[in-house]
Design a protein around this motif. Sequence first.
Motif, PDB file in Angstrom:
ATOM      1  N   ALA A  67      -0.801  15.874  -6.653  1.00  0.00           N
ATOM      2  CA  ALA A  67       0.081  17.000  -6.956  1.00  0.00           C
ATOM      3  C   ALA A  67       0.134  17.297  -8.451  1.00  0.00           C
ATOM      4  CB  ALA A  67       1.488  16.709  -6.433  1.00  0.00           C
ATOM      5  N   GLU A  68      -0.667  16.566  -9.242  1.00  0.00           N
ATOM      6  CA  GLU A  68      -0.712  16.712 -10.701  1.00  0.00           C
ATOM      7  C   GLU A  68       0.678  16.536 -11.310  1.00  0.00           C
ATOM      8  OE1 GLU A  68      -2.607  20.415 -11.578  1.00  0.00           O
ATOM      9  OE2 GLU A  68      -4.579  19.728 -10.907  1.00  0.00           O
ATOM     10  N   ALA A  69       1.417  15.555 -10.781  1.00  0.00           N
ATOM     11  CA  ALA A  69       2.779  15.314 -11.239  1.00  0.00           C
ATOM     12  C   ALA A  69       2.918  14.041 -12.064  1.00  0.00           C
ATOM     13  CB  ALA A  69       3.726  15.240 -10.034  1.00  0.00           C
ATOM     14  N   LEU A  70       1.807  13.359 -12.321  1.00  0.00           N
ATOM     15  CA  LEU A  70       1.866  12.114 -13.073  1.00  0.00           C
ATOM     16  C   LEU A  70       2.101  12.364 -14.561  1.00  0.00           C
ATOM     17  CD1 LEU A  70      -1.078   9.986 -11.617  1.00  0.00           C
ATOM     18  CD2 LEU A  70       1.369   9.588 -11.283  1.00  0.00           C
ATOM     19  N   LEU A  71       2.823  11.451 -15.185  1.00  0.00           N
ATOM     20  CA  LEU A  71       2.949  11.449 -16.638  1.00  0.00           C
ATOM     21  C   LEU A  71       1.740  10.718 -17.229  1.00  0.00           C
ATOM     22  CD1 LEU A  71       6.720  10.414 -16.943  1.00  0.00           C
ATOM     23  CD2 LEU A  71       5.758  12.727 -17.022  1.00  0.00           C
ATOM     24  N   PRO A  72       1.374  10.991 -18.473  1.00  0.00           N
ATOM     25  CA  PRO A  72       0.231  10.286 -19.078  1.00  0.00           C
ATOM     26  C   PRO A  72       0.369   8.776 -19.013  1.00  0.00           C
ATOM     27  CG  PRO A  72       0.875  12.145 -20.446  1.00  0.00           C
ATOM     28  CD  PRO A  72       1.920  12.034 -19.367  1.00  0.00           C
ATOM     29  N   SER A  73       1.602   8.270 -19.158  1.00  0.00           N
ATOM     30  CA  SER A  73       1.822   6.827 -19.136  1.00  0.00           C
ATOM     31  C   SER A  73       1.644   6.218 -17.750  1.00  0.00           C
ATOM     32  CB  SER A  73       3.228   6.503 -19.652  1.00  0.00           C
ATOM     33  OG  SER A  73       4.208   7.145 -18.850  1.00  0.00           O
ATOM     34  N   GLN A  74       1.531   7.072 -16.716  1.00  0.00           N
ATOM     35  CA  GLN A  74       1.399   6.580 -15.340  1.00  0.00           C
ATOM     36  C   GLN A  74      -0.033   6.647 -14.818  1.00  0.00           C
ATOM     37  OE1 GLN A  74       4.177   9.342 -13.639  1.00  0.00           O
ATOM     38  NE2 GLN A  74       5.946   7.980 -13.913  1.00  0.00           N
ATOM     39  N   GLU A  75      -0.952   7.144 -15.635  1.00  0.00           N
ATOM     40  CA  GLU A  75      -2.322   7.325 -15.164  1.00  0.00           C
ATOM     41  C   GLU A  75      -3.008   5.993 -14.861  1.00  0.00           C
ATOM     42  OE1 GLU A  75      -4.202   9.738 -18.098  1.00  0.00           O
ATOM     43  OE2 GLU A  75      -3.108  11.561 -17.538  1.00  0.00           O
ATOM     44  N   ASP A  76      -2.751   4.980 -15.694  1.00  0.00           N
ATOM     45  CA  ASP A  76      -3.336   3.658 -15.440  1.00  0.00           C
ATOM     46  C   ASP A  76      -2.787   3.054 -14.151  1.00  0.00           C
ATOM     47  OD1 ASP A  76      -4.909   3.801 -17.658  1.00  0.00           O
ATOM     48  OD2 ASP A  76      -3.647   2.528 -18.910  1.00  0.00           O
ATOM     49  N   LEU A  77      -1.511   3.314 -13.856  1.00  0.00           N
ATOM     50  CA  LEU A  77      -0.912   2.839 -12.610  1.00  0.00           C
ATOM     51  C   LEU A  77      -1.609   3.467 -11.416  1.00  0.00           C
ATOM     52  CD1 LEU A  77       2.877   3.025 -13.593  1.00  0.00           C
ATOM     53  CD2 LEU A  77       1.583   0.951 -13.172  1.00  0.00           C
ATOM     54  N   ALA A  78      -1.942   4.751 -11.536  1.00  0.00           N
ATOM     55  CA  ALA A  78      -2.625   5.445 -10.446  1.00  0.00           C
ATOM     56  C   ALA A  78      -4.029   4.891 -10.229  1.00  0.00           C
ATOM     57  CB  ALA A  78      -2.687   6.944 -10.736  1.00  0.00           C
ATOM     58  N   ILE A  79      -4.711   4.528 -11.312  1.00  0.00           N
ATOM     59  CA  ILE A  79      -6.042   3.930 -11.192  1.00  0.00           C
ATOM     60  C   ILE A  79      -5.953   2.610 -10.441  1.00  0.00           C
ATOM     61  CG2 ILE A  79      -7.911   2.831 -12.491  1.00  0.00           C
ATOM     62  CD1 ILE A  79      -7.495   4.971 -14.651  1.00  0.00           C
ATOM     63  N   SER A  80      -4.992   1.770 -10.836  1.00  0.00           N
ATOM     64  CA  SER A  80      -4.808   0.483 -10.159  1.00  0.00           C
ATOM     65  C   SER A  80      -4.470   0.683  -8.689  1.00  0.00           C
ATOM     66  CB  SER A  80      -3.696  -0.323 -10.846  1.00  0.00           C
ATOM     67  OG  SER A  80      -4.052  -0.648 -12.164  1.00  0.00           O
ATOM     68  N   ALA A  81      -3.605   1.645  -8.411  1.00  0.00           N
ATOM     69  CA  ALA A  81      -3.210   1.914  -7.032  1.00  0.00           C
ATOM     70  C   ALA A  81      -4.395   2.391  -6.198  1.00  0.00           C
ATOM     71  CB  ALA A  81      -2.092   2.963  -7.009  1.00  0.00           C
ATOM     72  N   ASP A  82      -5.224   3.245  -6.779  1.00  0.00           N
ATOM     73  CA  ASP A  82      -6.396   3.770  -6.078  1.00  0.00           C
ATOM     74  C   ASP A  82      -7.369   2.644  -5.737  1.00  0.00           C
ATOM     75  OD1 ASP A  82      -8.247   5.471  -4.989  1.00  0.00           O
ATOM     76  OD2 ASP A  82      -9.031   6.177  -6.901  1.00  0.00           O
ATOM     77  N   VAL A  83      -7.648   1.790  -6.727  1.00  0.00           N
ATOM     78  CA  VAL A  83      -8.568   0.665  -6.509  1.00  0.00           C
ATOM     79  C   VAL A  83      -8.021  -0.272  -5.439  1.00  0.00           C
ATOM     80  CG1 VAL A  83      -9.566  -1.392  -7.566  1.00  0.00           C
ATOM     81  CG2 VAL A  83      -9.587   0.769  -8.812  1.00  0.00           C
ATOM     82  N   LEU A  84      -6.728  -0.575  -5.526  1.00  0.00           N
ATOM     83  CA  LEU A  84      -6.135  -1.513  -4.577  1.00  0.00           C
ATOM     84  C   LEU A  84      -6.124  -0.950  -3.158  1.00  0.00           C
ATOM     85  CD1 LEU A  84      -4.767  -4.173  -4.018  1.00  0.00           C
ATOM     86  CD2 LEU A  84      -2.582  -3.136  -4.642  1.00  0.00           C
ATOM     87  N   PRO A 110       0.813  -1.226   0.000  1.00  0.00           N
ATOM     88  CA  PRO A 110       0.000   0.000   0.000  1.00  0.00           C
ATOM     89  C   PRO A 110       0.842   1.269   0.000  1.00  0.00           C
ATOM     90  CG  PRO A 110      -0.113  -1.117   2.131  1.00  0.00           C
ATOM     91  CD  PRO A 110       0.550  -2.057   1.183  1.00  0.00           C
ATOM     92  N   MET A 111       2.053   1.215   0.543  1.00  0.00           N
ATOM     93  CA  MET A 111       2.908   2.403   0.537  1.00  0.00           C
ATOM     94  C   MET A 111       3.358   2.737  -0.877  1.00  0.00           C
ATOM     95  SD  MET A 111       5.109   1.450   3.969  1.00  0.00           S
ATOM     96  CE  MET A 111       6.176   2.864   3.886  1.00  0.00           C
ATOM     97  N   ILE A 112       3.589   1.703  -1.690  1.00  0.00           N
ATOM     98  CA  ILE A 112       3.932   1.921  -3.104  1.00  0.00           C
ATOM     99  C   ILE A 112       2.736   2.523  -3.834  1.00  0.00           C
ATOM    100  CG2 ILE A 112       4.429   0.714  -5.272  1.00  0.00           C
ATOM    101  CD1 ILE A 112       6.175  -1.215  -3.628  1.00  0.00           C
ATOM    102  N   CYS A 113       1.551   2.010  -3.543  1.00  0.00           N
ATOM    103  CA  CYS A 113       0.335   2.578  -4.155  1.00  0.00           C
ATOM    104  C   CYS A 113       0.187   4.051  -3.787  1.00  0.00           C
ATOM    105  CB  CYS A 113      -0.900   1.811  -3.675  1.00  0.00           C
ATOM    106  SG  CYS A 113      -1.020   0.118  -4.287  1.00  0.00           S
ATOM    107  N   ASP A 114       0.528   4.382  -2.549  1.00  0.00           N
ATOM    108  CA  ASP A 114       0.349   5.749  -2.067  1.00  0.00           C
ATOM    109  C   ASP A 114       1.220   6.744  -2.824  1.00  0.00           C
ATOM    110  OD1 ASP A 114      -1.057   7.415  -0.237  1.00  0.00           O
ATOM    111  OD2 ASP A 114       0.775   7.638   0.952  1.00  0.00           O
TER     112      ASP A 114
END
Length: 313
Positions: free
Chosen positions: A122-139, A110-114
């Motif tokens: 912080a609006e610092a994600l790259l477009p290629s990381q948006e799917d990772l953020a979705i997975s992290a949020d769900v998890l 969960p710390m990695i997801c965070d």
Amino acid sequence: MGPYTPDAWGDLPIIGHIVPCAVIMIDGEPIRVVSERELVKSLGGKRGGSHWLRARESVEAANLPPILSASNLRDFVSDELREGLATRYPYKVPGRSGFIANGLRGELYPMICDVFLKARDAEALLPSQEDLAISADVLMRALAHTGIIALIDEATGFQTKRTIDALARILEAFVAKELQPYIRGTFQPEFYEHLFRLRGLDYRRDTVKRPQYFGCLTNDIVYRRLAPGVLEELKKVAIRNDAGRPTHKYFQRLTSNLGYPKLKEHMGAVVAVMKLSSNYPDFITKLDKVAPRYGQNYLLPFPEENSDSGIGL
């Protein structure tokens, strides 16, 4: 040190992936670990060339999992997480002779997801990381959901009565429900359900993962039949990540006033033809009549030119 021989082991169903986990004893203390490789894959990451390049250039990046080594994420990695990532726990995987998994402490998951959630805020994600953020949020929400259930079961003593995989099933059901908004929209689950059926494959509703070759099928079923040259143009304007893969779905680049409505109309026809088809070759034969590929003439059938049996992979 290691590799360790686990005292207990099993598999966690996480976001459509199976993540091996184990409990190892070190100086009498139980250490709960998960496979680093499968943890990364469960969130949608992988070890690409860009990760190894960053690892060679930076000692800091070398110790981070591939999904955290990008420079824009490092400021969101807490000291506690860095400290935890400093130690891996290699362990022998029971049932797989000679195979050693690189274990990370389970509490780091969960710390990695965070990290992704903080970067998103912080609006610092790259477009290629948006799917990772979705997975992290769900998890993260799934773990919180099952965590409170586990605490209640422990407090009431019910944990001794529940089945061994009860919490895993609860987590899997929660994840499946939370992922539904991301597989709806243009490509309805019905489209994939019929595509799986026509290919002779089992359709799973608890994951958004599809066989890689489904992308090629979709290009043929949809974009080559949508309008002249549309697939080639979409490929030209696609924004790609370090691995050369598009960071978005092709339909997201269609114009909202013409292209997208046309796609929705085409998808309706595709699903209708799917319902009337008994297998994949039958489907393609019918689709060729309803929505032929642009730039291709249909004179006489030459089955020997089509090596696709329409079954499975």
